[in-house]
Every structure is written in structure tokens, then in C-alpha cells.
Design a protein around this motif. Structure first.
Motif, PDB file in Angstrom:
ATOM      1  N   ASP A  59       0.813  -1.218   0.000  1.00 11.55           N
ATOM      2  CA  ASP A  59       0.000   0.000   0.000  1.00 11.55           C
ATOM      3  C   ASP A  59       0.843   1.263   0.000  1.00 11.55           C
ATOM      4  O   ASP A  59       0.486   2.260  -0.633  1.00 11.55           O
ATOM      5  N   ALA A  60       1.965   1.238   0.712  1.00  9.63           N
ATOM      6  CA  ALA A  60       2.829   2.420   0.771  1.00  9.63           C
ATOM      7  C   ALA A  60       3.325   2.771  -0.629  1.00  9.63           C
ATOM      8  O   ALA A  60       3.301   3.931  -1.044  1.00  9.63           O
ATOM      9  N   ARG A  61       3.760   1.763  -1.367  1.00  9.44           N
ATOM     10  CA  ARG A  61       4.254   1.993  -2.731  1.00  9.44           C
ATOM     11  C   ARG A  61       3.119   2.466  -3.645  1.00  9.44           C
ATOM     12  O   ARG A  61       3.294   3.385  -4.439  1.00  9.44           O
TER      13      ARG A  61
ATOM     14  N   CYS B  97       4.251   7.293   4.667  1.00 10.58           N
ATOM     15  CA  CYS B  97       5.103   7.012   5.822  1.00 10.58           C
ATOM     16  C   CYS B  97       4.378   6.129   6.840  1.00 10.58           C
ATOM     17  O   CYS B  97       4.969   5.203   7.406  1.00 10.58           O
ATOM     18  N   ASN B  98       3.096   6.391   7.047  1.00 15.51           N
ATOM     19  CA  ASN B  98       2.302   5.599   7.977  1.00 15.51           C
ATOM     20  C   ASN B  98       2.186   4.154   7.492  1.00 15.51           C
ATOM     21  O   ASN B  98       2.313   3.216   8.276  1.00 15.51           O
ATOM     22  N   ALA B  99       1.955   3.975   6.199  1.00 19.18           N
ATOM     23  CA  ALA B  99       1.854   2.627   5.635  1.00 19.18           C
ATOM     24  C   ALA B  99       3.184   1.886   5.774  1.00 19.18           C
ATOM     25  O   ALA B  99       3.207   0.689   6.070  1.00 19.18           O
ATOM     26  N   GLU B 100       4.290   2.605   5.581  1.00 22.23           N
ATOM     27  CA  GLU B 100       5.615   2.000   5.752  1.00 22.23           C
ATOM     28  C   GLU B 100       5.822   1.544   7.197  1.00 22.23           C
ATOM     29  O   GLU B 100       6.312   0.442   7.439  1.00 22.23           O
ATOM     30  N   ALA B 101       5.459   2.403   8.137  1.00 22.84           N
ATOM     31  CA  ALA B 101       5.626   2.071   9.555  1.00 22.84           C
ATOM     32  C   ALA B 101       4.784   0.855   9.923  1.00 22.84           C
ATOM     33  O   ALA B 101       5.245  -0.029  10.661  1.00 22.84           O
ATOM     34  N   THR B 102       3.581   0.791   9.404  1.00 21.92           N
ATOM     35  CA  THR B 102       2.710  -0.358   9.657  1.00 21.92           C
ATOM     36  C   THR B 102       3.302  -1.617   9.038  1.00 21.92           C
ATOM     37  O   THR B 102       3.320  -2.687   9.654  1.00 21.92           O
TER      38      THR B 102
END
Length: 85
Positions: free
Chosen positions: A36-38, A59-64
Motif C-alpha cells: 500500500d505504501a508503494r 510514511c504511515n503505511a511503511e511504519a505499519t
């Protein structure tokens, strides 16, 4: 006729879109974005709508994705938003 169309040079708009795709893809790969982040990043990057809200989503999707929690997550989000701005 199909061969003639393939030999035709891309229009300036097509060339610009191809360049944007190459750049956005390279940036997403450099940031090691997945899932999703990508997808969020590529969508915003290709449309030229990279803003603070979009960056927060990425950034939030990456952290998740990295299963970060609490202080690690806060520190990561702060760094991610600064480097992406």
C-alpha cells in the motif's frame, strides 16, 4: 500500419509521463516501499500531487508494514516526513 505506429516518437506529453514514471519508480524503490505504501506513493507521484497528507499516508503505511510501534513509530514518522518533504 501497426509497425508505423510503433516507430513513431512519443509526444512530449508521453515522454514527460514516461520520465515521471521512471523517476517515481526509482524513488519508490530507493525508499524500499512495498504494498500500500508503494501504491499510494506512485499514485501521488505520477499525478504530481505529493503533499503532506500523501506523505503521511505513505510514511504511515511503511511504519505499519515494518510493524513499528510506540516511540519507534513516532521517531520513524518524524524522520520519514522530513526526508520526504
Amino acid at each position: 500500419p501497426a509497425l508505423a505506429e510503433q516507430d513513431k516518437a512519443p509526444t512530449p506529453a508521453q515522454a514527460a509521463q514516461q520520465q515521471r514514471m521512471t523517476t517515481c519508480n526509482a524513488d519508490a524503490s530507493q525508499k524500499s516501499l512495498k504494498g500500500d505504501a508503494r501504491q499510494n506513493y506512485m499514485s501521488a507521484c505520477l499525478s504530481g500531487k505529493m503533499n503532506q497528507t500523501t506523505l503521511m499516508k505513505v510514511c504511515n503505511a511503511e511504519a505499519t508494514q515494518e510493524k513499528m510501534t510506540s516511540d519507534d513509530r513516532k521517531a520513524y514518522l518524524s524522520t520519514c516526513l522530513k526526508k520526504s518533504a
